[in-house]
Design a protein around this motif. Structure first.
Motif, mmCIF file in Angstrom:
data_model
loop_
_atom_site.group_PDB
_atom_site.id
_atom_site.type_symbol
_atom_site.label_atom_id
_atom_site.label_comp_id
_atom_site.label_asym_id
_atom_site.label_seq_id
_atom_site.Cartn_x
_atom_site.Cartn_y
_atom_site.Cartn_z
ATOM 1 N N THR A 38 41.095 29.372 14.353
ATOM 2 C CA THR A 38 40.549 28.282 15.178
ATOM 3 C C THR A 38 39.960 27.159 14.339
ATOM 4 O O THR A 38 39.442 26.180 14.884
ATOM 5 N N ALA A 39 40.004 27.300 13.013
ATOM 6 C CA ALA A 39 39.470 26.260 12.131
ATOM 7 C C ALA A 39 40.523 25.198 11.848
ATOM 8 O O ALA A 39 41.723 25.416 12.039
ATOM 9 N N ASP A 40 40.060 24.062 11.385
ATOM 10 C CA ASP A 40 40.941 22.969 10.973
ATOM 11 C C ASP A 40 40.577 22.610 9.539
ATOM 12 O O ASP A 40 39.531 22.014 9.284
ATOM 13 N N PHE A 41 41.428 22.990 8.595
ATOM 14 C CA PHE A 41 41.147 22.793 7.180
ATOM 15 C C PHE A 41 41.725 21.488 6.634
ATOM 16 O O PHE A 41 41.725 21.271 5.418
ATOM 17 N N SER A 42 42.215 20.622 7.487
ATOM 18 C CA SER A 42 42.949 19.449 7.019
ATOM 19 C C SER A 42 42.106 18.508 6.171
ATOM 20 O O SER A 42 42.627 17.828 5.295
ATOM 21 N N ASN A 43 40.804 18.463 6.418
ATOM 22 C CA ASN A 43 39.933 17.573 5.647
ATOM 23 C C ASN A 43 38.631 18.313 5.349
ATOM 24 O O ASN A 43 37.698 18.304 6.142
ATOM 25 N N TYR A 44 38.599 18.962 4.203
ATOM 26 C CA TYR A 44 37.467 19.809 3.816
ATOM 27 C C TYR A 44 36.535 19.035 2.888
ATOM 28 O O TYR A 44 36.961 18.442 1.903
ATOM 29 N N VAL A 45 35.237 19.067 3.200
ATOM 30 C CA VAL A 45 34.207 18.427 2.380
ATOM 31 C C VAL A 45 33.144 19.470 2.049
ATOM 32 O O VAL A 45 32.676 20.203 2.925
ATOM 33 N N ALA A 46 32.764 19.547 0.771
ATOM 34 C CA ALA A 46 31.752 20.498 0.305
ATOM 35 C C ALA A 46 30.474 19.757 -0.055
ATOM 36 O O ALA A 46 30.509 18.774 -0.799
ATOM 37 N N ILE A 47 29.332 20.223 0.474
ATOM 38 C CA ILE A 47 28.028 19.600 0.199
ATOM 39 C C ILE A 47 27.126 20.624 -0.465
ATOM 40 O O ILE A 47 27.103 21.793 -0.067
ATOM 41 N N GLY A 48 26.401 20.188 -1.482
ATOM 42 C CA GLY A 48 25.484 21.106 -2.139
ATOM 43 C C GLY A 48 24.970 20.555 -3.451
ATOM 44 O O GLY A 48 24.918 19.332 -3.662
ATOM 45 N N ASN A 49 24.627 21.458 -4.335
ATOM 46 C CA ASN A 49 24.055 21.071 -5.631
ATOM 47 C C ASN A 49 24.966 21.528 -6.767
ATOM 48 O O ASN A 49 26.190 21.494 -6.634
ATOM 49 N N SER A 50 24.385 21.962 -7.867
ATOM 50 C CA SER A 50 25.189 22.344 -9.034
ATOM 51 C C SER A 50 26.130 23.506 -8.746
ATOM 52 O O SER A 50 27.230 23.578 -9.301
ATOM 53 N N LEU A 51 25.716 24.432 -7.881
ATOM 54 C CA LEU A 51 26.558 25.577 -7.561
ATOM 55 C C LEU A 51 27.814 25.152 -6.820
ATOM 56 O O LEU A 51 28.846 25.821 -6.895
ATOM 57 N N THR A 52 27.739 24.057 -6.083
ATOM 58 C CA THR A 52 28.914 23.519 -5.399
ATOM 59 C C THR A 52 29.770 22.689 -6.352
ATOM 60 O O THR A 52 31.001 22.705 -6.279
#
Length: 499
Positions: A38-52
């Motif tokens: 049920t997910a849509d992976f077409s436009n994935y954005v990752a938010i975070g700090n150094s671990l990201t």
């Protein structure tokens, strides 16, 4: 001739066997059809700090960014409709940065084999990443090393001019959309169909790695008054995380969020023993004499005799050495009662115990001379270690209290926003206590330098460690959205860069 006739039956069987010998082809396995559920992976954005971002070995560099867990996730997403994943790459594999040509950060660490033994050492060369050389975005990996939760919301956090003033982040300044942009506005502007959010580590990590020299700001909801090494108030953290999730889910995006690991489980705090000092009999005798710590102990005993301190306080603060291995270092402990009003010589010092956590960077100088001309100035013996070199039980308790509050917030928000949830806290604990067995028979653990799970800074995972994290994210996503992503093979990624 009789012998020849005797062989004929066997020859006939051989010929028959050859005639019946046909090539049996093994059918090709049915290709797995990966689905996003049920997910849509077409436009994935990752938010975070150094671990990201993929930070490791005390720096951000190209190879590390390629081995970030969001990049691994993006490769999996591509199997089920995922699009491109743009990364704001550093200019090289050294990691050092400059601002206006002046170095502002060092290169990544490698394990150098020196005459004195193996030791993490910055790789040689001058990093060519100039902060003022803006990259053209947008970028899918919005991981910003050093960022605290509320800083991801701060306007101007990517200002090049602000970097020199300490009001902006040099990593974000390289790729922010404008001088006034915030990380979350740049992330939300991309209209993500799916996102990952892992933020808040630095809200307690910087306090811990600073040996608890910061302030626990619980009860203070004005982050403008915080210092870098302070613990963020849990309400400030909760509000920041909620605002980020509001922004990222405004258009109906799905996503995954992770809780925070206990920072005291990382090699930065589990590598250096509290009692690494070997002493010969003569040195131990001198240290216990009235010419050294004997006078300090006598002053404490005098106060206890007058009823000014308890017997428990006396025992905690008494300093004693013995011949042989295993002598505990002497530390400054600001949580001790100030006794200098009774006797100026009775400063807040004691010997470390197994409950104290020595920071990794202390290993480079414990046992060395603070003053080359004074043989008695041995760091950790004649010269007590400052508060910044040890995380005391009281400081650990402050970290634990904040961590518990943060993780309760993350779990609640994951449920409220109907997101996949990753229990990174349990994962890191498992990495420390037993590790993760691999297909080749090896086990990835949290042991510094040799365990394969952590990089040489003792804080950030190695590429192999990030792969284990990526698999935890994949498992959570599959469970929540009904996808069947395969994950990654940790053995495809290095556990330690050797050059």
């Amino acid at each position: 001739m009789k012998k020849l006739y005797a062989l004929l039956p066997f020859l006939g069987l051989f010929l028959i066997a050859c005639e019946d010998d046909t090539v049996v082809e093994t059918p090709e396995p049915t290709p797995v059809e990966y689905t996003s559920g049920t997910a849509d992976f077409s436009n994935y954005v990752a938010i975070g700090n150094s671990l990201t971002a993929g930070y490791s070995d005390n720096a951000l560099f190209e190879a590390g960014q390629e081995a970030s867990f969001p990049n691994m996730l993006a490769a999996n997403f591509a199997l089920a409709g995922g699009g491109s994943f743009e990364i704001p790459f550093m200019a090289d594999n050294l990691g050092g940065m400059t601002l206006g040509g002046t170095p502002i950060s060092g290169n990544r660490l490698i394990l150098a084999f020196l005459p004195s033994g193996a030791a993490p050492t910055p790789v040689a060369g001058q990093g060519s990443t100039e902060v003022s050389n803006k990259l053209a975005g947008p970028f899918n990996n919005m991981g910003v090393p050093g960022a605290k939760s509320y800083e991801l919301l701060a306007d101007g956090y990517g200002s090049v001019a602000g970097v020199a003033m300490g009001t902006a982040n040099p990593y974000f300044a390289r790729f922010s959309s404008s001088e006034s942009a915030s990380v979350i506005t740049d992330a939300a502007a991309q209209g993500a169909s799916f996102f990952s959010l892992w933020a808040g580590n630095n809200d307690i990590l910087l306090y811990a790695t600073g040996g608890g020299t910061g302030v626990d700001q619980t009860g203070n909801i004005n982050p403008a008054t915080y210092s870098r090494n302070d613990i963020t108030d849990p309400n400030v953290f909760a509000n920041a995380l909620n605002l980020m999730l509001q922004a990222m889910t405004a258009n109906g995006a799905g996503g995954v969020i992770a809780n925070l690991p206990n920072v005291t489980d990382i090699p930065y705090f589990t590598t250096v023993p509290h009692n690494p000092i070997p002493l010969d009999a003569a040195t131990a005798e001198f240290l216990n004499s009235m010419s050294a710590y004997g006078a300090y102990n006598a002053g404490l005993a005098q106060l206890q005799g007058l009823g000014l301190i308890s017997a428990e306080e006396l025992a905690k603060r008494t300093i004693s050495f013995s011949a042989g291995e295993g002598n505990a270092v002497v530390i400054i402990d600001e949580d001790l009662t100030d006794l200098t009003g009774f006797n100026p010589a009775l400063i807040n010092m004691r010997q470390a115990t197994a409950d104290d956590l020595m920071v990794l960077t202390s290993r480079s100088f414990i046992g060395t001379l603070a003053d080359p001309n004074n043989p008695a100035s041995v760091n950790g013996v004649g010269v007590p270690l400052g508060d910044q070199w040890v995380l005391t039980p009281e400081e650990q308790a402050a970290v634990e209290t904040a961590l518990t509050a943060y993780n309760q917030t993350i779990a609640a928000l994951a449920a409220s926003y109907d997101l996949a949830f990753v229990d990174a806290n349990t994962l890191l604990n498992d990495l420390k206590n037993g590790g993760f067995p691999q297909a080749d028979g090896s086990v990835v653990t949290a042991t510094f330098a040799t365990g394969g799970g952590f990089s040489l800074d003792g804080v950030h995972p190695s590429p192999r460690g990030y792969a284990i994290l990526a698999n935890a994210f994949v498992a959570a996503i599959n469970a929540k959205y009904g996808s069947n992503l395969p994950g990654v093979n940790p053995l495809d990624y290095t556990g330690l860069y050797i050059n």
